[in-house]
Design a protein around this motif. Sequence first.
Motif, short mmCIF file in Angstrom:
data_model
loop_
_atom_site.label_atom_id
_atom_site.label_comp_id
_atom_site.label_asym_id
_atom_site.label_seq_id
_atom_site.Cartn_x
_atom_site.Cartn_y
_atom_site.Cartn_z
N SER A 301 -79.91 112.24 97.06
CA SER A 301 -80.87 112.51 98.13
C SER A 301 -80.14 112.93 99.40
O SER A 301 -78.93 112.71 99.54
CB SER A 301 -81.72 111.26 98.42
OG SER A 301 -80.89 110.20 98.88
N ARG A 302 -80.89 113.52 100.31
CA ARG A 302 -80.32 113.88 101.61
C ARG A 302 -79.94 112.64 102.40
O ARG A 302 -78.97 112.64 103.16
CB ARG A 302 -81.33 114.72 102.40
CG ARG A 302 -81.48 116.13 101.90
CD ARG A 302 -82.71 116.81 102.51
NE ARG A 302 -82.71 118.24 102.28
CZ ARG A 302 -82.99 118.81 101.12
NH1 ARG A 302 -83.31 118.04 100.08
NH2 ARG A 302 -82.97 120.12 100.98
N GLY A 303 -80.71 111.58 102.23
CA GLY A 303 -80.41 110.33 102.92
C GLY A 303 -79.06 109.77 102.51
O GLY A 303 -78.26 109.36 103.35
N CYS A 304 -78.79 109.74 101.20
CA CYS A 304 -77.50 109.24 100.71
C CYS A 304 -76.36 110.13 101.19
O CYS A 304 -75.27 109.64 101.52
CB CYS A 304 -77.50 109.18 99.18
SG CYS A 304 -78.30 107.71 98.49
N GLN A 305 -76.60 111.43 101.24
CA GLN A 305 -75.56 112.35 101.68
C GLN A 305 -75.21 112.13 103.15
O GLN A 305 -74.03 112.06 103.52
CB GLN A 305 -76.01 113.80 101.47
CG GLN A 305 -74.94 114.83 101.81
CD GLN A 305 -75.36 116.24 101.44
OE1 GLN A 305 -76.52 116.49 101.11
NE2 GLN A 305 -74.43 117.16 101.49
N ALA A 306 -76.23 111.98 104.00
CA ALA A 306 -75.98 111.75 105.42
C ALA A 306 -75.29 110.42 105.66
O ALA A 306 -74.38 110.30 106.49
CB ALA A 306 -77.30 111.81 106.19
N LEU A 307 -75.69 109.40 104.90
CA LEU A 307 -75.11 108.08 105.06
C LEU A 307 -73.65 108.06 104.63
O LEU A 307 -72.78 107.51 105.32
CB LEU A 307 -75.92 107.07 104.24
CG LEU A 307 -75.82 105.60 104.60
CD1 LEU A 307 -76.21 105.36 106.04
CD2 LEU A 307 -76.71 104.77 103.68
N ASP A 308 -73.36 108.67 103.49
CA ASP A 308 -71.99 108.68 102.98
C ASP A 308 -71.08 109.55 103.84
O ASP A 308 -69.88 109.28 103.93
CB ASP A 308 -71.97 109.17 101.53
CG ASP A 308 -70.64 108.90 100.84
OD1 ASP A 308 -70.26 107.72 100.75
OD2 ASP A 308 -69.99 109.87 100.41
N TRP A 309 -71.64 110.57 104.46
CA TRP A 309 -70.83 111.42 105.34
C TRP A 309 -70.28 110.62 106.51
O TRP A 309 -69.10 110.68 106.82
CB TRP A 309 -71.66 112.60 105.85
CG TRP A 309 -70.95 113.45 106.86
CD1 TRP A 309 -71.12 113.43 108.21
CD2 TRP A 309 -69.94 114.43 106.60
NE1 TRP A 309 -70.28 114.33 108.81
CE2 TRP A 309 -69.54 114.97 107.85
CE3 TRP A 309 -69.34 114.90 105.43
CZ2 TRP A 309 -68.58 115.96 107.95
CZ3 TRP A 309 -68.37 115.89 105.54
CH2 TRP A 309 -68.00 116.41 106.79
N LYS A 310 -71.12 109.85 107.15
CA LYS A 310 -70.67 109.04 108.28
C LYS A 310 -69.82 107.86 107.81
O LYS A 310 -68.93 107.41 108.52
CB LYS A 310 -71.89 108.51 109.04
CG LYS A 310 -72.57 109.56 109.89
CD LYS A 310 -72.23 109.36 111.33
CE LYS A 310 -72.99 110.35 112.20
NZ LYS A 310 -72.98 109.94 113.60
N LEU A 311 -70.12 107.38 106.61
CA LEU A 311 -69.44 106.19 106.12
C LEU A 311 -68.02 106.49 105.65
O LEU A 311 -67.09 105.73 105.92
CB LEU A 311 -70.24 105.60 104.95
CG LEU A 311 -69.72 104.34 104.30
CD1 LEU A 311 -69.90 103.17 105.24
CD2 LEU A 311 -70.46 104.07 103.00
N ARG A 312 -67.85 107.62 104.96
CA ARG A 312 -66.57 107.83 104.28
C ARG A 312 -66.17 109.30 104.16
O ARG A 312 -65.03 109.66 104.42
CB ARG A 312 -66.68 107.20 102.88
CG ARG A 312 -65.53 107.45 101.94
CD ARG A 312 -65.80 106.84 100.58
NE ARG A 312 -66.98 107.40 99.95
CZ ARG A 312 -66.96 108.49 99.17
NH1 ARG A 312 -65.81 109.11 98.97
NH2 ARG A 312 -68.06 108.95 98.62
N HIS A 313 -67.11 110.14 103.77
CA HIS A 313 -66.74 111.46 103.27
C HIS A 313 -66.23 112.41 104.35
O HIS A 313 -65.49 113.35 104.04
CB HIS A 313 -67.92 112.09 102.53
CG HIS A 313 -67.58 113.36 101.81
ND1 HIS A 313 -66.56 113.44 100.88
CD2 HIS A 313 -68.11 114.61 101.90
CE1 HIS A 313 -66.47 114.67 100.41
NE2 HIS A 313 -67.39 115.41 101.02
#
Length: 322
Positions: A301-313
Amino acid sequence: MLPVKKRKIFSRTDEKSDLFDGLPDDLIVFILCKLSSSASCPSDFINILLTCKRLNLLALHPLVLAKAGAKVFAVRAKSWSDSAHRFLKHCVNTGNVEACYSLGMIRFYCLQNRASGASLMAKAAITSHASALYSLAVIQFNGSGASKNDKDLKAGVALCARAAFLGHIDALRELGHCLQDGYGVRQNIAQGRRLLVEANARELASSLRSLTRGQQQRQQCYQRYTYVADSGCPLLSDFGCNVPAAEVHPVNEFLKDWFESRMGELGAGLRLCSHDGCGRPETRPHEFRRCSVCGLVNYCSRGCQALDWKLRHKVECVPVEP
Protein backbone atom coordinates in the motif's frame (compact mmCIF):
# COMPACT_ATOMS: atom_id res chain seq x y z
CA MET A 1 -27.71 -14.77 34.45
CA LEU A 2 -25.76 -17.99 34.74
CA PRO A 3 -27.18 -20.76 36.92
CA VAL A 4 -25.56 -20.68 40.34
CA LYS A 5 -24.35 -24.01 41.56
CA LYS A 6 -25.26 -24.81 45.13
CA ARG A 7 -22.12 -25.50 47.05
CA LYS A 8 -21.61 -26.84 50.51
CA ILE A 9 -20.73 -24.14 53.02
CA PHE A 10 -18.05 -25.27 55.41
CA SER A 11 -17.63 -24.00 58.91
CA ARG A 12 -14.58 -22.02 59.92
CA THR A 13 -13.26 -24.99 61.81
CA ASP A 14 -13.36 -27.22 58.75
CA GLU A 15 -9.82 -27.63 57.43
CA LYS A 16 -11.11 -28.23 53.91
CA SER A 17 -12.97 -24.92 53.67
CA ASP A 18 -12.22 -22.93 50.53
CA LEU A 19 -13.62 -19.46 49.91
CA PHE A 20 -13.18 -19.93 46.15
CA ASP A 21 -15.62 -22.84 46.16
CA GLY A 22 -18.22 -20.57 47.67
CA LEU A 23 -18.09 -18.02 44.85
CA PRO A 24 -20.95 -18.18 42.32
CA ASP A 25 -20.12 -19.07 38.73
CA ASP A 26 -21.48 -15.84 37.26
CA LEU A 27 -19.11 -13.76 39.40
CA ILE A 28 -16.11 -15.83 38.31
CA VAL A 29 -17.18 -15.58 34.66
CA PHE A 30 -17.42 -11.80 35.02
CA ILE A 31 -13.87 -11.66 36.41
CA LEU A 32 -12.58 -13.97 33.68
CA CYS A 33 -14.16 -11.74 31.02
CA LYS A 34 -12.15 -8.82 32.36
CA LEU A 35 -8.97 -10.89 32.45
CA SER A 36 -9.37 -12.24 28.91
CA SER A 37 -10.03 -8.79 27.47
CA SER A 38 -6.96 -7.29 29.15
CA ALA A 39 -4.51 -10.20 28.76
CA SER A 40 -1.11 -9.08 27.49
CA CYS A 41 -0.15 -12.43 25.94
CA PRO A 42 -1.62 -15.92 25.34
CA SER A 43 0.11 -17.33 28.42
CA ASP A 44 -2.00 -15.07 30.66
CA PHE A 45 -5.08 -16.91 29.46
CA ILE A 46 -3.43 -20.34 29.32
CA ASN A 47 -2.36 -20.03 32.96
CA ILE A 48 -6.01 -19.61 33.92
CA LEU A 49 -6.90 -22.83 32.09
CA LEU A 50 -4.18 -24.72 33.95
CA THR A 51 -5.12 -23.48 37.42
CA CYS A 52 -7.92 -25.91 38.23
CA LYS A 53 -10.78 -27.81 36.63
CA ARG A 54 -13.38 -25.24 37.59
CA LEU A 55 -11.45 -22.32 36.10
CA ASN A 56 -10.66 -24.40 33.02
CA LEU A 57 -14.37 -24.99 32.49
CA LEU A 58 -15.47 -21.41 33.15
CA ALA A 59 -12.62 -19.83 31.14
CA LEU A 60 -13.96 -21.59 28.05
CA HIS A 61 -17.43 -20.18 28.61
CA PRO A 62 -18.75 -18.38 25.48
CA LEU A 63 -19.02 -15.08 27.36
CA VAL A 64 -15.33 -15.22 28.29
CA LEU A 65 -14.14 -16.21 24.82
CA ALA A 66 -16.29 -13.52 23.20
CA LYS A 67 -14.47 -10.86 25.26
CA ALA A 68 -10.92 -12.11 24.61
CA GLY A 69 -8.60 -9.41 23.29
CA ALA A 70 -6.26 -9.54 20.31
CA LYS A 71 -3.23 -10.44 22.45
CA VAL A 72 -4.88 -13.67 23.59
CA PHE A 73 -4.60 -14.79 19.95
CA ALA A 74 -0.98 -13.63 19.57
CA VAL A 75 0.32 -17.13 18.95
CA ARG A 76 3.79 -17.51 17.46
CA ALA A 77 3.98 -18.85 13.92
CA LYS A 78 6.23 -21.71 15.05
CA SER A 79 3.61 -22.64 17.67
CA TRP A 80 0.75 -22.81 15.17
CA SER A 81 -1.12 -26.10 15.37
CA ASP A 82 -4.51 -27.68 14.80
CA SER A 83 -5.42 -26.98 18.41
CA ALA A 84 -4.61 -23.27 17.97
CA HIS A 85 -6.74 -23.25 14.83
CA ARG A 86 -9.62 -24.94 16.67
CA PHE A 87 -9.38 -22.47 19.54
CA LEU A 88 -9.61 -19.52 17.15
CA LYS A 89 -12.59 -21.11 15.39
CA HIS A 90 -14.25 -21.67 18.76
CA CYS A 91 -13.77 -17.98 19.60
CA VAL A 92 -15.15 -17.01 16.18
CA ASN A 93 -18.27 -19.04 16.92
CA THR A 94 -18.79 -17.06 20.13
CA GLY A 95 -18.84 -13.83 18.13
CA ASN A 96 -15.36 -12.60 19.01
CA VAL A 97 -14.53 -9.92 16.42
CA GLU A 98 -10.77 -10.00 17.03
CA ALA A 99 -10.79 -13.76 16.45
CA CYS A 100 -12.67 -13.24 13.17
CA TYR A 101 -10.07 -10.74 12.00
CA SER A 102 -7.03 -12.73 13.14
CA LEU A 103 -8.22 -16.05 11.73
CA GLY A 104 -9.35 -14.31 8.56
CA MET A 105 -5.88 -12.85 7.96
CA ILE A 106 -4.20 -16.18 8.73
CA ARG A 107 -6.47 -18.12 6.41
CA PHE A 108 -6.26 -15.59 3.59
CA TYR A 109 -2.50 -15.08 3.55
CA CYS A 110 -0.93 -18.07 5.35
CA LEU A 111 -3.28 -20.99 4.71
CA GLN A 112 -4.26 -19.60 1.27
CA ASN A 113 -7.94 -20.16 1.92
CA ARG A 114 -8.91 -16.88 0.27
CA ALA A 115 -12.68 -17.19 0.33
CA SER A 116 -12.91 -18.22 3.98
CA GLY A 117 -10.35 -15.63 5.07
CA ALA A 118 -12.07 -12.78 3.25
CA SER A 119 -15.43 -13.90 4.65
CA LEU A 120 -14.13 -13.80 8.22
CA MET A 121 -12.59 -10.36 7.73
CA ALA A 122 -15.87 -9.16 6.24
CA LYS A 123 -17.69 -10.53 9.28
CA ALA A 124 -15.43 -8.41 11.49
CA ALA A 125 -15.72 -5.39 9.19
CA ILE A 126 -19.52 -5.45 9.44
CA THR A 127 -19.13 -4.76 13.16
CA SER A 128 -16.95 -1.70 12.35
CA HIS A 129 -13.63 -3.39 13.11
CA ALA A 130 -11.22 -0.78 11.73
CA SER A 131 -8.29 -3.12 11.04
CA ALA A 132 -10.53 -5.54 9.15
CA LEU A 133 -11.91 -2.70 7.03
CA TYR A 134 -8.39 -1.54 6.19
CA SER A 135 -7.20 -5.06 5.35
CA LEU A 136 -10.13 -5.53 3.00
CA ALA A 137 -9.25 -2.18 1.41
CA VAL A 138 -5.69 -3.39 0.75
CA ILE A 139 -7.10 -6.55 -0.82
CA GLN A 140 -9.35 -4.47 -3.09
CA PHE A 141 -6.53 -2.11 -4.08
CA ASN A 142 -4.26 -5.00 -5.06
CA GLY A 143 -6.82 -7.51 -6.31
CA SER A 144 -5.22 -9.94 -3.86
CA GLY A 145 -6.08 -13.58 -4.38
CA ALA A 146 -7.26 -12.87 -7.91
CA SER A 147 -5.96 -11.25 -11.09
CA LYS A 148 -4.79 -7.72 -11.74
CA ASN A 149 -8.06 -7.00 -13.51
CA ASP A 150 -9.99 -7.74 -10.31
CA LYS A 151 -8.77 -4.59 -8.55
CA ASP A 152 -11.61 -2.42 -7.28
CA LEU A 153 -10.13 0.96 -6.45
CA LYS A 154 -13.43 2.62 -5.57
CA ALA A 155 -14.29 -0.15 -3.12
CA GLY A 156 -10.82 0.16 -1.61
CA VAL A 157 -11.24 3.91 -1.12
CA ALA A 158 -14.68 3.42 0.45
CA LEU A 159 -13.35 0.82 2.90
CA CYS A 160 -10.37 3.05 3.71
CA ALA A 161 -12.66 6.00 4.35
CA ARG A 162 -14.75 3.96 6.78
CA ALA A 163 -11.67 2.67 8.63
CA ALA A 164 -10.23 6.20 8.76
CA PHE A 165 -13.49 7.49 10.21
CA LEU A 166 -13.13 4.89 12.97
CA GLY A 167 -9.65 6.22 13.78
CA HIS A 168 -7.41 3.75 11.93
CA ILE A 169 -4.20 5.72 11.34
CA ASP A 170 -2.87 3.60 8.45
CA ALA A 171 -6.22 3.89 6.68
CA LEU A 172 -6.21 7.65 7.16
CA ARG A 173 -2.70 7.85 5.72
CA GLU A 174 -3.64 5.61 2.79
CA LEU A 175 -6.72 7.72 2.06
CA GLY A 176 -4.58 10.85 2.10
CA HIS A 177 -2.22 9.41 -0.50
CA CYS A 178 -5.16 8.26 -2.65
CA LEU A 179 -6.55 11.80 -2.67
CA GLN A 180 -3.14 13.30 -3.43
CA ASP A 181 -2.55 10.92 -6.34
CA GLY A 182 -6.12 10.67 -7.58
CA TYR A 183 -6.01 6.91 -7.05
CA GLY A 184 -9.53 5.48 -7.04
CA VAL A 185 -10.98 8.89 -6.24
CA ARG A 186 -11.02 12.37 -7.76
CA GLN A 187 -7.70 14.07 -7.08
CA ASN A 188 -7.72 16.63 -4.28
CA ILE A 189 -4.17 17.48 -3.28
CA ALA A 190 -5.10 19.91 -0.51
CA GLN A 191 -7.52 17.48 1.12
CA GLY A 192 -5.01 14.65 0.80
CA ARG A 193 -2.31 16.65 2.54
CA ARG A 194 -4.74 17.61 5.28
CA LEU A 195 -5.48 13.93 5.94
CA LEU A 196 -1.76 13.11 6.04
CA VAL A 197 -1.19 15.84 8.62
CA GLU A 198 -4.14 14.50 10.60
CA ALA A 199 -2.65 10.99 10.45
CA ASN A 200 0.63 12.37 11.81
CA ALA A 201 -1.20 14.18 14.60
CA ARG A 202 -3.16 11.08 15.58
CA GLU A 203 0.01 9.01 15.53
CA LEU A 204 1.66 11.56 17.78
CA ALA A 205 -1.25 11.50 20.23
CA SER A 206 -1.27 7.70 20.28
CA SER A 207 2.47 7.55 20.87
CA LEU A 208 2.36 10.09 23.67
CA ARG A 209 -0.35 8.06 25.40
CA SER A 210 1.89 5.02 25.20
CA LEU A 211 4.60 6.91 27.10
CA THR A 212 2.55 6.53 30.27
CA ARG A 213 2.73 2.72 30.19
CA GLY A 214 6.09 2.53 31.95
CA GLN A 215 9.77 2.57 31.10
CA GLN A 216 9.98 -1.14 30.31
CA GLN A 217 7.21 -1.02 27.71
CA ARG A 218 8.72 2.11 26.17
CA GLN A 219 12.04 0.32 25.82
CA GLN A 220 10.30 -2.58 24.07
CA CYS A 221 8.68 -0.15 21.66
CA TYR A 222 12.03 1.44 20.82
CA GLN A 223 13.57 -1.98 20.19
CA ARG A 224 10.76 -3.08 17.88
CA TYR A 225 12.28 -1.25 14.92
CA THR A 226 15.73 -0.10 13.89
CA TYR A 227 15.43 3.65 13.45
CA VAL A 228 17.28 5.84 11.03
CA ALA A 229 19.76 7.93 13.00
CA ASP A 230 18.25 11.17 14.35
CA SER A 231 15.00 10.57 12.47
CA GLY A 232 12.77 9.76 15.44
CA CYS A 233 9.51 7.96 14.94
CA PRO A 234 8.44 7.55 11.28
CA LEU A 235 6.37 10.47 9.98
CA LEU A 236 6.45 12.17 13.36
CA SER A 237 9.77 13.79 12.46
CA ASP A 238 7.61 16.36 10.68
CA PHE A 239 6.65 17.56 14.16
CA GLY A 240 10.18 17.39 15.56
CA CYS A 241 9.19 14.49 17.82
CA ASN A 242 11.12 11.40 18.84
CA VAL A 243 8.61 8.93 20.24
CA PRO A 244 8.07 5.16 19.94
CA ALA A 245 6.39 3.70 16.87
CA ALA A 246 2.85 2.42 17.13
CA GLU A 247 2.45 -1.13 18.38
CA VAL A 248 2.07 -3.70 15.61
CA HIS A 249 -1.09 -5.81 15.61
CA PRO A 250 -0.32 -9.41 16.69
CA VAL A 251 -1.63 -10.90 13.45
CA ASN A 252 0.80 -8.79 11.40
CA GLU A 253 3.66 -10.15 13.49
CA PHE A 254 2.28 -13.65 12.90
CA LEU A 255 2.26 -13.14 9.11
CA LYS A 256 5.83 -11.91 9.08
CA ASP A 257 7.08 -14.76 11.30
CA TRP A 258 5.11 -17.31 9.28
CA PHE A 259 6.91 -16.56 6.03
CA GLU A 260 10.31 -15.55 7.41
CA SER A 261 10.53 -18.77 9.42
CA ARG A 262 9.53 -20.69 6.27
CA MET A 263 6.43 -22.13 7.91
CA GLY A 264 4.72 -21.20 4.66
CA GLU A 265 6.15 -21.01 1.17
CA LEU A 266 5.74 -17.72 -0.65
CA GLY A 267 5.97 -19.24 -4.09
CA ALA A 268 8.18 -18.36 -7.02
CA GLY A 269 8.50 -14.63 -7.63
CA LEU A 270 6.42 -13.62 -4.60
CA ARG A 271 7.68 -11.20 -1.95
CA LEU A 272 6.62 -9.81 1.40
CA CYS A 273 5.70 -6.19 1.93
CA SER A 274 8.99 -4.49 2.83
CA HIS A 275 7.49 -2.54 5.74
CA ASP A 276 8.51 -4.37 8.93
CA GLY A 277 5.17 -3.83 10.62
CA CYS A 278 3.04 -5.34 7.84
CA GLY A 279 3.84 -8.96 6.96
CA ARG A 280 1.45 -9.21 4.00
CA PRO A 281 2.73 -11.36 1.11
CA GLU A 282 1.99 -11.10 -2.57
CA THR A 283 -0.63 -13.54 -3.83
CA ARG A 284 0.62 -13.29 -7.42
CA PRO A 285 3.87 -12.03 -9.02
CA HIS A 286 4.29 -8.25 -9.24
CA GLU A 287 1.17 -7.61 -7.15
CA PHE A 288 2.74 -4.99 -4.88
CA ARG A 289 4.14 -1.63 -5.96
CA ARG A 290 7.92 -1.41 -6.08
CA CYS A 291 10.22 1.48 -5.34
CA SER A 292 10.55 3.46 -8.56
CA VAL A 293 14.13 4.45 -7.71
CA CYS A 294 15.89 1.24 -6.65
CA GLY A 295 13.30 -1.43 -7.43
CA LEU A 296 14.57 -3.52 -4.51
CA VAL A 297 11.66 -3.08 -2.11
CA ASN A 298 7.93 -3.46 -2.60
CA TYR A 299 4.85 -2.44 -0.64
CA CYS A 300 1.25 -3.57 -0.35
CA SER A 301 0.00 0.00 0.00
CA ARG A 302 0.96 3.65 -0.29
CA GLY A 303 0.71 3.91 3.48
CA CYS A 304 3.32 1.19 4.04
CA GLN A 305 5.58 2.78 1.44
CA ALA A 306 5.44 6.23 3.06
CA LEU A 307 5.98 4.76 6.52
CA ASP A 308 8.94 2.61 5.51
CA TRP A 309 10.52 5.50 3.61
CA LYS A 310 10.75 7.63 6.74
CA LEU A 311 11.56 4.63 8.91
CA ARG A 312 14.37 3.04 6.96
CA HIS A 313 14.41 3.10 3.20
CA LYS A 314 15.37 6.73 2.58
CA VAL A 315 18.95 6.04 3.69
CA GLU A 316 19.16 2.73 1.82
CA CYS A 317 17.60 3.68 -1.51
CA VAL A 318 20.15 3.81 -4.33
CA PRO A 319 19.13 4.50 -7.94
CA VAL A 320 19.45 1.56 -10.30
CA GLU A 321 22.34 1.98 -12.69
CA PRO A 322 21.26 2.03 -16.35
